[in-house]
Design an enzyme around this catalytic site. Structure first.
Site, PDB file in Angstrom:
ATOM      1  N   ASP A  79       0.801  -1.225   0.000  1.00 28.35           N
ATOM      2  CA  ASP A  79       0.000   0.000   0.000  1.00 28.35           C
ATOM      3  C   ASP A  79       0.837   1.281   0.000  1.00 28.35           C
ATOM      4  O   ASP A  79       1.966   1.307   0.510  1.00 28.35           O
ATOM      5  CB  ASP A  79      -0.881   0.035   1.246  1.00 28.35           C
ATOM      6  CG  ASP A  79      -2.106  -0.845   1.125  1.00 28.35           C
ATOM      7  OD1 ASP A  79      -2.097  -1.763   0.278  1.00 28.35           O
ATOM      8  OD2 ASP A  79      -3.070  -0.634   1.888  1.00 28.35           O
ATOM      9  N   ASP A  80       0.222   2.336  -0.543  1.00 31.17           N
ATOM     10  CA  ASP A  80       0.579   3.749  -0.351  1.00 31.17           C
ATOM     11  C   ASP A  80       1.574   4.308  -1.346  1.00 31.17           C
ATOM     12  O   ASP A  80       1.818   5.518  -1.338  1.00 31.17           O
ATOM     13  CB  ASP A  80       1.095   4.035   1.070  1.00 31.17           C
ATOM     14  CG  ASP A  80       0.061   3.768   2.141  1.00 31.17           C
ATOM     15  OD1 ASP A  80      -1.067   3.373   1.793  1.00 31.17           O
ATOM     16  OD2 ASP A  80       0.365   3.945   3.329  1.00 31.17           O
ATOM     17  N   HIS A 130      -6.176   3.256  -4.299  1.00 28.24           N
ATOM     18  CA  HIS A 130      -6.111   3.543  -2.857  1.00 28.24           C
ATOM     19  C   HIS A 130      -6.452   5.009  -2.582  1.00 28.24           C
ATOM     20  O   HIS A 130      -5.979   5.587  -1.611  1.00 28.24           O
ATOM     21  CB  HIS A 130      -4.726   3.184  -2.336  1.00 28.24           C
ATOM     22  CG  HIS A 130      -4.652   2.904  -0.862  1.00 28.24           C
ATOM     23  ND1 HIS A 130      -5.675   2.307  -0.145  1.00 28.24           N
ATOM     24  CD2 HIS A 130      -3.660   3.136   0.053  1.00 28.24           C
ATOM     25  CE1 HIS A 130      -5.307   2.175   1.112  1.00 28.24           C
ATOM     26  NE2 HIS A 130      -4.110   2.680   1.285  1.00 28.24           N
ATOM     27  N   HIS A 134      -5.444   9.451   0.405  1.00 26.38           N
ATOM     28  CA  HIS A 134      -5.354   8.565   1.574  1.00 26.38           C
ATOM     29  C   HIS A 134      -6.008   9.173   2.816  1.00 26.38           C
ATOM     30  O   HIS A 134      -5.437   9.181   3.904  1.00 26.38           O
ATOM     31  CB  HIS A 134      -3.888   8.216   1.859  1.00 26.38           C
ATOM     32  CG  HIS A 134      -3.708   6.987   2.708  1.00 26.38           C
ATOM     33  ND1 HIS A 134      -3.740   7.022   4.077  1.00 26.38           N
ATOM     34  CD2 HIS A 134      -3.491   5.701   2.373  1.00 26.38           C
ATOM     35  CE1 HIS A 134      -3.545   5.804   4.557  1.00 26.38           C
ATOM     36  NE2 HIS A 134      -3.404   4.979   3.543  1.00 26.38           N
ATOM     37  N   HIS A 226       3.463  -2.002   3.318  1.00 26.73           N
ATOM     38  CA  HIS A 226       3.509  -0.647   2.757  1.00 26.73           C
ATOM     39  C   HIS A 226       4.847  -0.399   2.070  1.00 26.73           C
ATOM     40  O   HIS A 226       5.893  -0.872   2.534  1.00 26.73           O
ATOM     41  CB  HIS A 226       3.311   0.404   3.854  1.00 26.73           C
ATOM     42  CG  HIS A 226       1.970   0.343   4.516  1.00 26.73           C
ATOM     43  ND1 HIS A 226       1.680  -0.544   5.539  1.00 26.73           N
ATOM     44  CD2 HIS A 226       0.829   1.052   4.296  1.00 26.73           C
ATOM     45  CE1 HIS A 226       0.418  -0.380   5.924  1.00 26.73           C
ATOM     46  NE2 HIS A 226      -0.118   0.590   5.194  1.00 26.73           N
TER      47      HIS A 226
END
Length: 258
Positions: A79-80, A130, A134, A226
């Site tokens: 993620d991210d 995503h 965020h 992440h």
């Protein structure tokens, strides 16, 4: 699902996301992303363009956790990112271990680093929306705001990839709503949850990250890591240990169900 640190470093980029943007037409879809087979072996094949689709097919609206990798399948999700320091290192570890993953990308990050988005796709991994910035409180925001966050990120990721659309949608911190799940599903993006939170976002040390995976993998197949949002060196180190360990335990690697 746990929420990770509020807006965090994404607050610095949210200004870039203002305004509802019309969806750009998808010009191509790569076989590695769109064949729907989802198997680790199939995803390793060389990506090649296929005929453009006028609109994505709707997928299931419920939050996916299962793996298409079989009864001992696990899903590695990242993620991210993408991040110019950490994403290449994560890609290297995945390549060295022959593992395909799902990268849940923040729209502004994808827009800033299209070369990395293309590298992720070229390596046979899958893309996940995503959101733009965020915002882990987006489930308390208006439907217009949720729509902007999801659809603008979809556009940013698709454009950065050269036409490869995200196949999943993961709400920041698990901040799903019935509206956001339906919207994502209508765009061909399966809502994506997780079963194992490695806590790598908190940087507890590589050993602690590994321990989380080993103790919690029986909870379900989808594991959360992440590759951005700060120093991810612990994540890289942990992946180097976790991926071989999972293989030794008889796990295979797949993608989340669609």
């Amino acid at each position: 699902m746990a929420r990770h640190g509020g807006r965090g470093w994404y607050g610095r980029v949210i200004a870039a996301a203002v305004g509802v943007t019309a969806m750009a037409a998808v010009t191509s879809v790569w076989t590695a992303q769109a064949d729907g087979s989802g198997s680790a072996a199939g995803a390793g094949a060389s990506a090649s363009p296929s005929a453009p689709a006028s609109a994505p097919a709707r997928v299931a609206v419920d939050i996916a956790h299962a793996s298409d990798g079989g009864p001992r399948g696990v899903n590695i999700t990242i993620d991210d990112g993408p991040d110019p320091v950490w994403t290449p290192q994560v890609l290297d570890v995945l390549r060295e271990n022959g593992v395909k993953a799902t990268f849940c990308m923040v729209g502004t990050q994808a827009q800033a680093h299209p070369d990395l988005v293309k590298a992720v796709v070229a390596a046979g991994h899958r893309l996940c929306d995503h959101t733009v910035s965020h915002d882990t409180s987006m489930d308390a925001k208006s439907q217009a705001y949720q729509s902007q966050q999801i659809l603008d990120a979809e556009r940013m990721i698709t454009e950065a990839s050269g036409g490869v659309r995200p196949l999943y949608y993961r709400a920041p911190g698990g901040a799903f709503t019935p509206y956001s799940r339906n919207l994502a599903a209508s765009r061909g993006m399966r809502p994506l949850g997780w079963n194992v939170d490695t806590k790598d976002f908190e940087r507890p040390g590589a050993a602690a990250i590994v321990a989380h995976v080993k103790s919690e993998v029986t909870n379900g197949p989808t594991i959360l890591f992440h590759d951005a949002g700060g120093d991810r060196s612990q994540t890289v180190t942990a992946l180097r240990e976790v991926l071989p360990w999972l293989k030794q335990q008889g796990y295979s690697f797949g993608f989340p169900v669609r």
